[in-house]
Write a protein that holds these residues in place. Structure first.
Motif, PDB file in Angstrom:
ATOM      1  N   UNK A 246       0.827  -1.196   0.000  1.00  0.00           N
ATOM      2  CA  UNK A 246       0.000   0.000   0.000  1.00  0.00           C
ATOM      3  C   UNK A 246       0.867   1.252   0.000  1.00  0.00           C
ATOM      4  N   UNK A 247       2.015   1.171   0.662  1.00  0.00           N
ATOM      5  CA  UNK A 247       2.931   2.313   0.714  1.00  0.00           C
ATOM      6  C   UNK A 247       3.392   2.694  -0.689  1.00  0.00           C
ATOM      7  N   UNK A 248       3.660   1.714  -1.508  1.00  0.00           N
ATOM      8  CA  UNK A 248       4.070   1.986  -2.884  1.00  0.00           C
ATOM      9  C   UNK A 248       2.921   2.594  -3.684  1.00  0.00           C
ATOM     10  N   UNK A 249       1.729   2.105  -3.405  1.00  0.00           N
ATOM     11  CA  UNK A 249       0.537   2.641  -4.085  1.00  0.00           C
ATOM     12  C   UNK A 249       0.331   4.108  -3.744  1.00  0.00           C
ATOM     13  N   UNK A 250       0.622   4.470  -2.518  1.00  0.00           N
ATOM     14  CA  UNK A 250       0.411   5.856  -2.084  1.00  0.00           C
ATOM     15  C   UNK A 250       1.310   6.851  -2.809  1.00  0.00           C
ATOM     16  N   UNK A 251       2.364   6.334  -3.455  1.00  0.00           N
ATOM     17  CA  UNK A 251       3.274   7.214  -4.182  1.00  0.00           C
ATOM     18  C   UNK A 251       2.768   7.557  -5.583  1.00  0.00           C
ATOM     19  N   UNK A 252       1.731   6.847  -6.005  1.00  0.00           N
ATOM     20  CA  UNK A 252       1.159   7.107  -7.330  1.00  0.00           C
ATOM     21  C   UNK A 252       0.354   8.389  -7.277  1.00  0.00           C
ATOM     22  N   UNK A 253       0.592   9.337  -8.188  1.00  0.00           N
ATOM     23  CA  UNK A 253      -0.160  10.589  -8.180  1.00  0.00           C
ATOM     24  C   UNK A 253      -1.665  10.358  -8.323  1.00  0.00           C
ATOM     25  N   UNK A 254      -2.440  11.146  -7.615  1.00  0.00           N
ATOM     26  CA  UNK A 254      -3.899  11.080  -7.719  1.00  0.00           C
ATOM     27  C   UNK A 254      -4.580  10.441  -6.527  1.00  0.00           C
ATOM     28  N   UNK A 255      -3.833   9.770  -5.664  1.00  0.00           N
ATOM     29  CA  UNK A 255      -4.409   9.136  -4.472  1.00  0.00           C
ATOM     30  C   UNK A 255      -4.194  10.036  -3.259  1.00  0.00           C
ATOM     31  N   UNK A 256      -5.243  10.228  -2.465  1.00  0.00           N
ATOM     32  CA  UNK A 256      -5.098  10.915  -1.180  1.00  0.00           C
ATOM     33  C   UNK A 256      -4.906   9.862  -0.102  1.00  0.00           C
ATOM     34  N   UNK A 257      -4.453  10.299   1.058  1.00  0.00           N
ATOM     35  CA  UNK A 257      -4.259   9.356   2.170  1.00  0.00           C
ATOM     36  C   UNK A 257      -5.587   8.752   2.613  1.00  0.00           C
ATOM     37  N   UNK A 258      -6.650   9.528   2.560  1.00  0.00           N
ATOM     38  CA  UNK A 258      -7.974   9.008   2.948  1.00  0.00           C
ATOM     39  C   UNK A 258      -8.420   7.924   1.985  1.00  0.00           C
ATOM     40  N   UNK A 259      -8.205   8.135   0.699  1.00  0.00           N
ATOM     41  CA  UNK A 259      -8.588   7.141  -0.302  1.00  0.00           C
ATOM     42  C   UNK A 259      -7.768   5.863  -0.146  1.00  0.00           C
ATOM     43  N   UNK A 260      -6.490   6.004   0.164  1.00  0.00           N
ATOM     44  CA  UNK A 260      -5.635   4.829   0.376  1.00  0.00           C
ATOM     45  C   UNK A 260      -6.108   4.044   1.596  1.00  0.00           C
ATOM     46  N   UNK A 261      -6.471   4.747   2.670  1.00  0.00           N
ATOM     47  CA  UNK A 261      -6.939   4.080   3.897  1.00  0.00           C
ATOM     48  C   UNK A 261      -8.228   3.293   3.647  1.00  0.00           C
ATOM     49  N   UNK A 262      -9.123   3.862   2.887  1.00  0.00           N
ATOM     50  CA  UNK A 262     -10.392   3.183   2.590  1.00  0.00           C
ATOM     51  C   UNK A 262     -10.172   1.988   1.657  1.00  0.00           C
ATOM     52  N   UNK A 263      -9.244   2.142   0.731  1.00  0.00           N
ATOM     53  CA  UNK A 263      -9.033   1.108  -0.274  1.00  0.00           C
ATOM     54  C   UNK A 263      -8.157  -0.032   0.221  1.00  0.00           C
ATOM     55  N   UNK A 264      -7.248   0.237   1.136  1.00  0.00           N
ATOM     56  CA  UNK A 264      -6.245  -0.743   1.528  1.00  0.00           C
ATOM     57  C   UNK A 264      -6.788  -2.090   1.998  1.00  0.00           C
ATOM     58  N   UNK A 265      -7.909  -2.154   2.757  1.00  0.00           N
ATOM     59  CA  UNK A 265      -8.415  -3.483   3.160  1.00  0.00           C
ATOM     60  C   UNK A 265      -8.816  -4.358   1.987  1.00  0.00           C
ATOM     61  N   UNK A 266      -9.080  -3.761   0.835  1.00  0.00           N
ATOM     62  CA  UNK A 266      -9.555  -4.507  -0.338  1.00  0.00           C
ATOM     63  C   UNK A 266      -8.428  -4.904  -1.286  1.00  0.00           C
TER      64      UNK A 266
END
Length: 230
Positions: free
Chosen positions: A206-226
């Motif tokens: 998920x940490x690597x995903x967060x480096x992709x432009x366009x994702x906010x931290x809130x969106x990463x938190x919601x998406x990470x369980x999936x």
């Protein structure tokens, strides 16, 4: 001399032909009148002559009154009868009592409608949103369903548990076709992920995903369980 005077003086057999005819005619008339009287009494119960139009009118009136009375009695009897029982009560959905719960990830719309405060429309919305998510991770996600406010959620959350797991997204094989319906993935996110994989290879966390432009931290938190990185 009259017929009655002759009757006092001699027998019937001593009458001449004219007298005999008069007596016979008188007897016939008496019989006919008597028969008419008896027949009239039999028909009308009123001893009125058969030719009297008032008798027919009275008879029709009596018959009409009898028919109306019978119809009125039948109507009143029908009104007094209790309505026929329907099976609405027998088929009415039983709501959950306090302490009873359902697995929100493992139930159909009928089961969801057993939750107090949830009707047919909300049940359909919950099922639709659950399918898009791939299953709920937290009960609080129910507030993301259209129309379910915090107050409504507080009322229904006591009847909801989550036992069955949710469906994970294979993020390294994501395409616009198979992931665009997920509420937490926008088309712009999918395009950025595909581009990143093409340029940098598979994602591993998920940490690597967060480096992709366009994702906010809130969106990463919601998406990470999936997310699945296998």
């Amino acid at each position: 001399m009259s017929i009655f005077e002759k009757l006092k003086l001699k027998d019937f057999f001593s009458y001449n032909e004219g007298d005999k005819r008069a007596i016979i005619l008188l007897s016939v008339l008496i019989i006919i009148c008597g028969g008419i009287c008896l027949f009239s009494e039999y028909l009308f119960n009123g001893n009125q002559p058969i030719g009297n139009s008032a008798a027919f009118a009275e008879f029709d009136k009596l018959q009409k009154n009898r028919i109306e009375a019978a119809s009125s009695d039948k109507t009143m009897e029908e009104q007094e009868q209790p309505p026929l029982a329907t099976n609405n009560n027998s088929t009415q959905l039983k709501k959950l009592a306090k302490g009873e719960v359902i697995d929100i990830n493992n139930c159909n719309a009928i089961s969801i409608k057993q939750i107090p405060g949830i009707g047919n429309e909300y049940a359909k919305r919950i099922i639709t949103y659950r399918n898009k998510l791939g299953g709920f991770v937290y009960k609080e996600q129910l507030m993301e369903v259209k129309g379910i406010s915090r107050k409504r959620y507080d009322n229904i959350s006591q009847y909801v548990i989550i036992k069955k797991g949710h469906k994970a997204i294979d993020i390294n094989n994501v395409t616009e076709a198979n992931s665009v319906s997920h509420p937490y993935l926008k088309q712009a996110h999918i395009a950025a992920i595909i581009k990143h994989i093409e340029n940098n290879g598979r994602l591993s966390s998920t940490k690597e995903l967060s480096k992709i432009p366009g994702f906010t931290s809130e969106e990463i938190n919601k998406l990470s369980p999936y997310l699945s990185f296998e």
